[in-house]
Design a protein around this motif. Structure first.
Motif, PDB file in Angstrom:
ATOM      1  N   UNK A 230       0.830  -1.201   0.000  1.00 34.92           N
ATOM      2  CA  UNK A 230       0.000   0.000   0.000  1.00 34.92           C
ATOM      3  C   UNK A 230       0.866   1.253   0.000  1.00 34.92           C
ATOM      4  N   UNK A 231       0.311   2.325  -0.524  1.00 34.52           N
ATOM      5  CA  UNK A 231       0.951   3.628  -0.444  1.00 34.52           C
ATOM      6  C   UNK A 231       0.127   4.471   0.519  1.00 34.52           C
ATOM      7  N   UNK A 232       0.795   5.072   1.493  1.00 35.72           N
ATOM      8  CA  UNK A 232       0.119   5.871   2.515  1.00 35.72           C
ATOM      9  C   UNK A 232       0.664   7.297   2.418  1.00 35.72           C
ATOM     10  N   UNK A 233      -0.227   8.251   2.300  1.00 36.47           N
ATOM     11  CA  UNK A 233       0.171   9.656   2.300  1.00 36.47           C
ATOM     12  C   UNK A 233      -0.026  10.193   3.709  1.00 36.47           C
ATOM     13  N   UNK A 234       0.996  10.826   4.251  1.00 44.95           N
ATOM     14  CA  UNK A 234       0.906  11.419   5.585  1.00 44.95           C
ATOM     15  C   UNK A 234       0.688  12.920   5.394  1.00 44.95           C
TER      16      UNK A 234
END
Length: 80
Positions: free
Chosen positions: A25-29
């Motif tokens: 998964x790609x998670x944007x903070x």
């Protein structure tokens, strides 16, 4: 699509987010609602196989004899 996580929530659930990124998964903070950083999985590393040059390199007797001879006094001095 990447999920956006607030910085405070990311700090609270960092370990779980890292596990999810590791799974692909790609998670944007986000900080103050604006994208700030991206947590993504690392590219897979390729393991080296022992003997991967087998059959491609030839060590002749002359080379082996030269490589295994004792160093001269001059060569020893160069190492010091």
């Amino acid at each position: 699509m990447a999920e956006t996580v607030n910085l405070h929530a990311a700090k609270t659930h960092f370990s779980k987010l890292v596990d999810r990124a590791h799974e692909g998964e790609e998670i944007i903070i986000a900080k103050a609602g604006k994208p700030y950083a991206r947590l993504v999985p690392l590219a897979p590393t390729r393991q080296r196989e022992f003997g991967f040059l087998a059959g491609q390199v030839e060590i002749t007797e002359d080379f082996a004899r030269e490589a295994m001879r004792p160093l001269t006094e001059e060569e020893l001095a160069d190492w010091e």
